[in-house]
Design an enzyme around this catalytic site. Structure first.
Site, PDB file in Angstrom:
ATOM      1  N   LYS B  79     -64.376 -59.596 -18.425  1.00 55.98           N
ATOM      2  CA  LYS B  79     -64.329 -59.942 -16.995  1.00 55.98           C
ATOM      3  C   LYS B  79     -64.067 -58.689 -16.168  1.00 55.98           C
ATOM      4  O   LYS B  79     -63.325 -57.794 -16.601  1.00 55.98           O
ATOM      5  CB  LYS B  79     -63.234 -60.994 -16.765  1.00 55.98           C
ATOM      6  CG  LYS B  79     -63.218 -61.587 -15.353  1.00 55.98           C
ATOM      7  CD  LYS B  79     -62.176 -62.690 -15.249  1.00 55.98           C
ATOM      8  CE  LYS B  79     -62.111 -63.292 -13.861  1.00 55.98           C
ATOM      9  NZ  LYS B  79     -61.109 -64.385 -13.755  1.00 55.98           N
ATOM     10  N   SER B 154     -62.591 -68.804 -12.010  1.00 57.22           N
ATOM     11  CA  SER B 154     -63.259 -67.618 -11.496  1.00 57.22           C
ATOM     12  C   SER B 154     -63.967 -66.786 -12.578  1.00 57.22           C
ATOM     13  O   SER B 154     -64.741 -65.901 -12.248  1.00 57.22           O
ATOM     14  CB  SER B 154     -62.225 -66.732 -10.811  1.00 57.22           C
ATOM     15  OG  SER B 154     -61.271 -66.264 -11.756  1.00 57.22           O
ATOM     16  N   SER B 178     -58.798 -70.506 -14.511  1.00 56.71           N
ATOM     17  CA  SER B 178     -60.050 -69.742 -14.421  1.00 56.71           C
ATOM     18  C   SER B 178     -60.745 -69.446 -15.739  1.00 56.71           C
ATOM     19  O   SER B 178     -61.823 -68.863 -15.746  1.00 56.71           O
ATOM     20  CB  SER B 178     -59.788 -68.409 -13.698  1.00 56.71           C
ATOM     21  OG  SER B 178     -59.601 -68.642 -12.335  1.00 56.71           O
TER      22      SER B 178
END
Lengths: 102, 481
Positions: B79, B154, B178
């Protein structure tokens, strides 16, 4: 506790965020809508309840304000927007505009 | 189609039957095949395939001299809020455009030490603030199962990298769900470890008392091996716990006859989608069939989790994101004087959702409102954590719930911020209490995946994995049908 346009201007200044007037007006509505849901919390009896401090099994660990050396692989000027002689350069404060050089 | 499992890649690479460079080539080919680029699923914000291949080559060179690491030859997507030395770290934000960290996160160092190959930085909601991966400076990521729908967020890019078969493991981050919510939306496994189990050193801070690095896996075993590689104490993170890390795949074939599973009634409200309830009921029947004792329990403050979360997280974010001011790194926009530069930089550098949350956080911390909002929220957070403590002390080993209240929704369908926040209604409690939780696929509704969630007490990830391994095995193909 309704948020007003003056509140939004105040918190935008605290947060160093420039907000156009139109956006500030929209933020008033958005914050009021969101905070209306937060009012649920006021109904909860929290007398004698301690505020959460750390969520791990051992609470928030305390240590000396020291740590291992920070392992920087690149020097600061590799990523800083503006540097000179090892210092970060910033624009002049408005209260110091009579001085000549930053 | 999923990428080859982490265990198989490791074994074949160690035995010399597969070259790590071939595994990277396969990931590159799969990314091309599924349309991972900006005009397609928009999975990555940065990829350097040559660098990944170069790292793979060095693994082959070292193979004869070193013991094979736990993730030998396994490509892992990262990420974009986890610091990497060889790739930019932008948090999906214009304000960090082009920023390359001068240090590497502990989790990426541990991945490398385990023989893994960092494979690109994945798209995300800006600064991890969102539940759909629509709020990125690089545009939305699309769900590979239904590209008109969101992948969740997210950590949407990491979820899609695994769900589309490019990699078998990816790192994400969790502040309120997330990893678990996108795992549920994309039909894969997502794990949020106990707060303190994994180092946050090099994870760009959003809300420091809630943030944890999490792991996506195509299967429970992939996720277990991924977490095992990155977990453990780190002196660089003062909130990292010095507690031994067990072997998470040790319980892969265990039965559940000694396991007590709690079903918190607040996670199964009358308003729950009946199809999600049906799939959860079927999963619970499987758990009973595996020998588990199942009983209803209560976590009475669950419905307060979203109000608490959306006070605490923005409050911490307003402080953490003060550092992005155009002085030390990232984007700078000149304005009138120093203050003008701050305001111009931050106003143009942050997107609308980040701006909204910074303002909300500043408001709830400001004089006159602190007691009513922030202090109150932290007190209610104590009550939420106490709910979990009581249930686990009563003899319940794990809890089972739905992961999200819906399946993946259409891109652009939710414009009301609070409605979006409600996506986290079943996940934010674990972050507030600091307990571990994971999502795994339990079936589909109209072709869209549904996730079931296990939660456990602090640092008891091993028991959570044992339950997840057993349920995954019992559901078999039904988990994806």
């Amino acid at each position: 506790m309704a948020v007003t346009i003056d509140d939004v201007r105040h918190i935008a200044a605290l947060a160093r965020l420039g907000l156009p007037e139109q956006r500030a007006a929209a933020i008033v509505n958005e914050l009021n809508t969101i905070l209306a849901h937060m009012d649920e919390l006021a109904k909860v009896d929290t007398a004698g309840v301690q505020e959460a401090i750390g969520v791990g099994a051992e609470g928030l660990p305390v240590r000396k304000d020291l740590g291992p050396p920070f392992p920087l692989a690149r020097s600061l000027d590799a990523f800083a927007p503006s540097m000179r002689d090892g210092f970060f350069l910033v624009p002049r404060l408005s209260t110091h505009e009579s001085t000549e050089e930053s | 189609m999923t990428a080859r499992s982490c265990a198989v890649v490791r074994e074949e690479t160690a035995a010399g039957r597969v070259l790590a460079t071939d595994t990277v080539d396969a990931a590159v080919a799969r990314a091309r095949e599924v349309g991972a680029g900006r005009d397609g699923l928009n999975v990555f914000v940065w990829r350097d395939d040559d660098d990944a291949k170069s790292q793979a080559s060095s693994i082959a060179d070292r193979l004869a001299d070193t013991k094979p690491g736990a993730l030998l030859g396994v490509p892992v997507a990262i990420k974009d809020n986890i610091a990497t030395l060889t790739m930019p770290t932008t948090c999906g934000s214009k304000i960090l455009e082009g920023y390359v960290s001068p240090y590497e996160s502990t989790v990426v160092k541990r991945l490398r030490a385990a023989g893994a190959i960092p494979f690109g930085k994945t798209n995300m909601d800006e600064f991890a603030m969102g539940s759909s991966t629509e709020h990125s400076a690089y545009g939305p990521t699309k769900n590979p199962i239904a590209p008109d729908r969101v992948p969740g967020g997210s950590s949407g890019g990491s979820a899609v990298a695994v769900a589309s078969g490019i990699v078998s493991i990816a790192l994400g981050s969790e502040t309120g769900g997330s990893v678990r919510q996108p795992a549920a939306f994309c039909g894969i496994v997502g794990v949020k470890p106990t707060y303190g189990r994994v180092s946050r050193f090099g994870l760009v801070a959003f809300a420091s008392s809630l943030d944890q690095v999490g792991v996506f896996g195509a299967t429970v075993d992939d996720a277990a091996r991924g977490l095992g590689a990155i977990a453990g104490h780190d002196p660089m993170d003062s909130t990292s716990a010095n507690i031994a890390v067990p072997d998470y795949h040790a319980g892969a074939n265990a039965d559940l006859k000694d396991l007590v599973v709690g079903l918190p009634k607040e996670y199964f409200p009358a308003s729950l989608d009946p199809e999600i309830r049906r799939l959860c009921d079927a999963a619970v029947d499987r758990l009973r069939g595996l020998g588990a004792t199942v009983k209803e329990v209560s976590l009475p403050h669950t419905d307060l989790a979203i109000p608490v979360y959306y006070i605490v997280a923005p409050a911490e974010a307003s402080s953490n994101l003060a550092r992005f001011d155009g002085v030390r790194y990232g984007f700078r926009l000149e304005g009138e004087g120093l203050r003008g530069m701050y305001e111009a930089t931050r106003s143009k550098g942050f997107g609308p959702e980040v701006t909204r949350r910074i303002l909300l956080g500043t408001y709830v911390l400001s004089a006159g409102y602190y007691d009513a909002y922030y202090r109150k929220a932290q007190q209610v957070r104590t009550l939420i954590a106490d709910d979990f403590r009581r249930v686990f002390e009563s003899g319940v080993h794990v809890l089972f719930t739905p992961t999200a209240p819906s399946t993946a929704f259409q891109i652009g369908a939710i414009s009301d911020p609070y409605e979006m926040y409600l996506s986290d209604i079943f996940t934010a409690t674990a972050n507030l209490a600091g307990v571990p939780a994971m999502s795994l696929p339990i079936g589909r509704i109209g072709g869209l995946p549904v996730g079931g969630q296990f939660l456990a007490s602090h640092f008891d990830e091993a028991r959570m994995f044992t339950a997840a391994y057993a349920l995954e095995r019992a559901l078999g193909a039904e988990a994806h049908a």
